[in-house]
Design a protein around this motif. Sequence first.
Motif, mmCIF file in Angstrom:
data_model
loop_
_atom_site.group_PDB
_atom_site.id
_atom_site.type_symbol
_atom_site.label_atom_id
_atom_site.label_comp_id
_atom_site.label_asym_id
_atom_site.label_seq_id
_atom_site.Cartn_x
_atom_site.Cartn_y
_atom_site.Cartn_z
ATOM 1 N N SER A 20 -113.104 71.915 -57.708
ATOM 2 C CA SER A 20 -111.979 71.552 -58.378
ATOM 3 C C SER A 20 -111.395 71.768 -57.795
ATOM 4 O O SER A 20 -111.204 72.979 -56.495
ATOM 5 C CB SER A 20 -112.270 73.415 -59.676
ATOM 6 N N VAL A 21 -109.695 71.261 -58.209
ATOM 7 C CA VAL A 21 -108.940 71.583 -57.630
ATOM 8 C C VAL A 21 -107.604 71.346 -58.410
ATOM 9 O O VAL A 21 -107.347 70.463 -60.050
ATOM 10 C CB VAL A 21 -107.804 69.849 -56.742
ATOM 11 N N THR A 22 -106.742 72.631 -58.318
ATOM 12 C CA THR A 22 -105.192 72.779 -59.651
ATOM 13 C C THR A 22 -104.511 72.602 -58.319
ATOM 14 O O THR A 22 -104.642 73.449 -57.423
ATOM 15 C CB THR A 22 -106.128 74.521 -60.171
ATOM 16 N N VAL A 23 -103.493 72.186 -58.942
ATOM 17 C CA VAL A 23 -102.196 72.243 -58.403
ATOM 18 C C VAL A 23 -101.072 72.248 -59.403
ATOM 19 O O VAL A 23 -100.773 71.804 -60.529
ATOM 20 C CB VAL A 23 -101.909 70.574 -58.072
ATOM 21 N N MET B 99 -106.168 64.977 -48.520
ATOM 22 C CA MET B 99 -105.211 64.640 -49.400
ATOM 23 C C MET B 99 -103.828 66.280 -49.465
ATOM 24 O O MET B 99 -103.065 67.022 -49.307
ATOM 25 C CB MET B 99 -105.213 65.607 -50.989
ATOM 26 N N ASN B 100 -102.393 65.236 -49.364
ATOM 27 C CA ASN B 100 -101.376 65.425 -48.852
ATOM 28 C C ASN B 100 -101.067 65.675 -50.208
ATOM 29 O O ASN B 100 -100.598 64.376 -51.133
ATOM 30 C CB ASN B 100 -100.531 64.808 -47.832
ATOM 31 N N SER B 101 -99.165 66.120 -50.083
ATOM 32 C CA SER B 101 -98.063 65.856 -51.243
ATOM 33 C C SER B 101 -98.910 66.040 -52.293
ATOM 34 O O SER B 101 -98.355 64.889 -53.491
ATOM 35 C CB SER B 101 -97.522 64.477 -50.708
ATOM 36 N N LEU B 102 -99.392 67.058 -53.071
ATOM 37 C CA LEU B 102 -99.766 67.377 -53.914
ATOM 38 C C LEU B 102 -99.306 67.238 -56.071
ATOM 39 O O LEU B 102 -98.346 67.925 -54.915
ATOM 40 C CB LEU B 102 -101.704 68.286 -54.077
ATOM 41 N N LYS B 103 -100.024 66.915 -56.748
ATOM 42 C CA LYS B 103 -98.755 67.124 -57.907
ATOM 43 C C LYS B 103 -99.587 67.619 -59.126
ATOM 44 O O LYS B 103 -101.438 67.808 -58.507
ATOM 45 C CB LYS B 103 -98.591 65.336 -58.233
ATOM 46 N N PRO B 104 -99.075 68.448 -59.807
ATOM 47 C CA PRO B 104 -99.826 68.768 -60.720
ATOM 48 C C PRO B 104 -101.449 67.761 -61.625
ATOM 49 O O PRO B 104 -102.166 67.617 -62.259
ATOM 50 C CB PRO B 104 -98.682 68.948 -61.844
ATOM 51 N N GLU B 105 -100.264 66.221 -61.616
ATOM 52 C CA GLU B 105 -101.712 65.411 -62.392
ATOM 53 C C GLU B 105 -103.037 64.926 -61.713
ATOM 54 O O GLU B 105 -103.588 64.462 -61.998
ATOM 55 C CB GLU B 105 -101.091 64.000 -62.169
ATOM 56 N N ASP B 106 -102.694 65.160 -59.914
ATOM 57 C CA ASP B 106 -103.741 65.836 -59.486
ATOM 58 C C ASP B 106 -104.805 66.764 -59.514
ATOM 59 O O ASP B 106 -106.059 66.705 -59.151
ATOM 60 C CB ASP B 106 -103.863 65.645 -57.848
ATOM 61 N N THR B 107 -104.202 67.659 -60.863
ATOM 62 C CA THR B 107 -105.569 68.202 -61.204
ATOM 63 C C THR B 107 -106.848 67.688 -61.628
ATOM 64 O O THR B 107 -106.349 67.091 -62.504
ATOM 65 C CB THR B 107 -105.078 69.445 -61.894
ATOM 66 N N ALA B 108 -107.691 68.200 -60.958
ATOM 67 C CA ALA B 108 -109.240 68.133 -61.949
ATOM 68 C C ALA B 108 -110.312 68.066 -60.787
ATOM 69 O O ALA B 108 -110.207 68.913 -59.600
ATOM 70 C CB ALA B 108 -109.333 65.923 -61.742
ATOM 71 N N VAL B 109 -111.472 67.416 -61.181
ATOM 72 C CA VAL B 109 -113.071 68.117 -60.467
ATOM 73 C C VAL B 109 -112.945 66.483 -59.365
ATOM 74 O O VAL B 109 -113.505 65.873 -60.605
ATOM 75 C CB VAL B 109 -113.901 68.417 -61.133
#
Length: 124
Positions: free
Chosen positions: A119-122, A83-93
Amino acid sequence: QVQLVESGGGLVQPGNSLRLSCVASGFTLDYYAVGWFRQAPGKEREGVSCISGKDGSTFSADSVKGRFTISRDNAKNTVYLQMNSLKPEDTAVYYCAAGVDGIRLCVLHEYDYWGQGTSVTVSS
């Protein structure tokens, strides 16, 4: 015992990268379609990136195209999600799932085996 175990999640700043791993035990991933799904708070689980078993064809949701890449290492019985160029909207399990080869990629109900999620938090 069939099991999928995800790892690699965490807290990351916007624009940065993470690599998720999904390791299978009790069965050989070579013959299975594998997918990454995610579920954000208050939202339904959705398909992110998926890969078939035999021919390695892939599908990615429009929201992650060009940023996320799914790959598999059959020797390690592992599937990855870069996962590159992560955005806040990618936050999820993020969940890994496997289904019989030939299923429709990233169609949630067609996958038989599921991991517990990572869990991923951006966030900055």
